[in-house]
Design a protein around this motif. Structure first.
Motif, mmCIF file in Angstrom:
data_model
loop_
_atom_site.group_PDB
_atom_site.id
_atom_site.type_symbol
_atom_site.label_atom_id
_atom_site.label_comp_id
_atom_site.label_asym_id
_atom_site.label_seq_id
_atom_site.Cartn_x
_atom_site.Cartn_y
_atom_site.Cartn_z
ATOM 1 N N GLN A 27 0.792 -1.225 0.000
ATOM 2 C CA GLN A 27 0.000 0.000 0.000
ATOM 3 C C GLN A 27 0.829 1.282 0.000
ATOM 4 O O GLN A 27 0.278 2.381 -0.136
ATOM 5 N N LYS A 28 2.133 1.137 0.192
ATOM 6 C CA LYS A 28 3.037 2.301 0.188
ATOM 7 C C LYS A 28 2.658 3.325 1.256
ATOM 8 O O LYS A 28 2.745 4.535 1.062
ATOM 9 N N GLU A 29 2.218 2.831 2.393
ATOM 10 C CA GLU A 29 1.904 3.670 3.549
ATOM 11 C C GLU A 29 2.619 3.105 4.773
ATOM 12 O O GLU A 29 2.844 1.889 4.868
ATOM 13 N N THR A 30 2.956 3.969 5.722
ATOM 14 C CA THR A 30 3.694 3.516 6.907
ATOM 15 C C THR A 30 2.963 3.808 8.217
ATOM 16 O O THR A 30 3.463 3.453 9.277
ATOM 17 N N SER A 31 1.807 4.449 8.132
ATOM 18 C CA SER A 31 1.031 4.758 9.344
ATOM 19 C C SER A 31 -0.111 3.765 9.513
ATOM 20 O O SER A 31 -0.819 3.441 8.541
ATOM 21 N N TYR A 32 -0.311 3.295 10.730
ATOM 22 C CA TYR A 32 -1.434 2.394 11.021
ATOM 23 C C TYR A 32 -2.748 2.991 10.551
ATOM 24 O O TYR A 32 -3.611 2.289 10.006
#
Length: 306
Positions: free
Chosen positions: A200-205
């Protein structure tokens, strides 16, 4: 005066009787029953707090998706009243033991609510086989050095399990950059979180689309923290004497085999059941200890059990 008093009393009796009759009659109709339910039983929508955080990391409540998810967990946990009261009772017993361990091993205090979410502060196994207050799977426990066999299961040892939980969570925090993501990885696993980050190329929960269990997991912890920090705000009322108490103990070192724990414990003035309550990591009635390993058994102070 006596006649007036009697007349007054009669009027009062008639009035009360009329109200009682009307109340009974009203409840007999659909309209009356609806009014009675509205007046006698109410369930309220809960206002979402202006600010929430986990381990000092703010929850982005400006996001409508986040507001809906925290609202769900607040409602589910606030209106599960029997479970909520039991959590308050157990927390009074276990938080005084857990809090100094979290500090000792370098975890933020909020992680005690993760333990609540995992096990409800009970030494029971999940259907999947996760055990102890921190609900470790056997493989994870062994990987982090816990002894797990037929005689000893250190997943049930509060101090050793907390030490391992801290090691796991601190490593996850270093990997993912936040305590919130570390908490999520406790549920989904490091591999599971890595997979979704890469996809998803995201790093935040809060920006990741996760499976239903993990997507609710951190919100549940935050809701439990909010409710347990503000019991009266959420309708929980209790007295100090209603809560379970921590029983002080002292440690006895054992470095030999024990043929029968029920016999071993007699000089300490307690029975096998009480020994197991304070040492759930002892898994059988005897101990094979050919290696001479040192174990520390918790014995309650005198006077707490009759």
């Amino acid at each position: 005066m006596k006649l007036i008093s009697k007349i007054g009393l009669g009027v009062v009796i008639l009035a009360v009787s009329a109200v009682s009759i009307n109340a009974v009659q009203d409840a007999q109709t659909d309209e009356g029953l609806e009014k009675k339910i509205i007046n006698d039983y109410n369930v309220y929508a809960l206002p979402i707090p202006e600010k929430l955080d986990f381990a000092g990391e703010e929850v982005p409540l400006h996001n409508p998706d986040i507001r809906e998810r925290i609202d769900r967990e607040l409602l589910v946990n606030a209106y599960w009243q029997s479970n909520g009261l039991l959590l308050f009772k157990r927390a009074n017993k276990y938080f005084p033991l857990l809090e100094p361990l979290l500090e000792k091993y370098g975890l933020p205090d909020d992680f005690k609510y993760l333990a609540v979410a995992e096990s409800a502060l009970e030494y029971k196994s999940s259907p999947a086989g996760a055990s102890g207050i921190w609900h470790f799977m056997k493989g994870t426990g062994l990987e982090y050095g816990l002894e797990i066999n037929d005689y000893v299961d250190e997943r049930y040892n509060l101090e050793k399990a907390t030490m391992v939980a801290a090691e796991y969570l601190k490593k996850s925090k270093k990997r993912f950059g936040s305590w919130t993501m570390a908490a999520a990885s406790y549920n989904a696993g490091v591999g599971g979180m890595n997979k979704q980050i890469n996809r998803q190329k995201e790093t935040s929960y809060y920006d990741l689309l996760l499976n239903d269990e993990t997507s609710r997991y951190v919100f549940r912890i935050i809701a439990i923290k909010e409710i347990m920090s503000n019991p009266k705000k959420y309708g929980f009322n209790f007295r100090e004497k209603d809560l379970y108490q921590t029983i002080p103990t002292y440690k006895v070192m054992v470095d030999t085999p024990v043929e029968d724990w029920a016999e071993w414990v007699k000089p300490y003035g307690i029975n096998y059941k009480i020994l197991k309550i304070h040492n759930p990591w002892l898994r059988d009635t005897y101990l094979k200890n050919a290696s001479g390993k040192e174990y520390f058994v918790e014995i309650p102070e005198n006077g707490y059990y009759q």
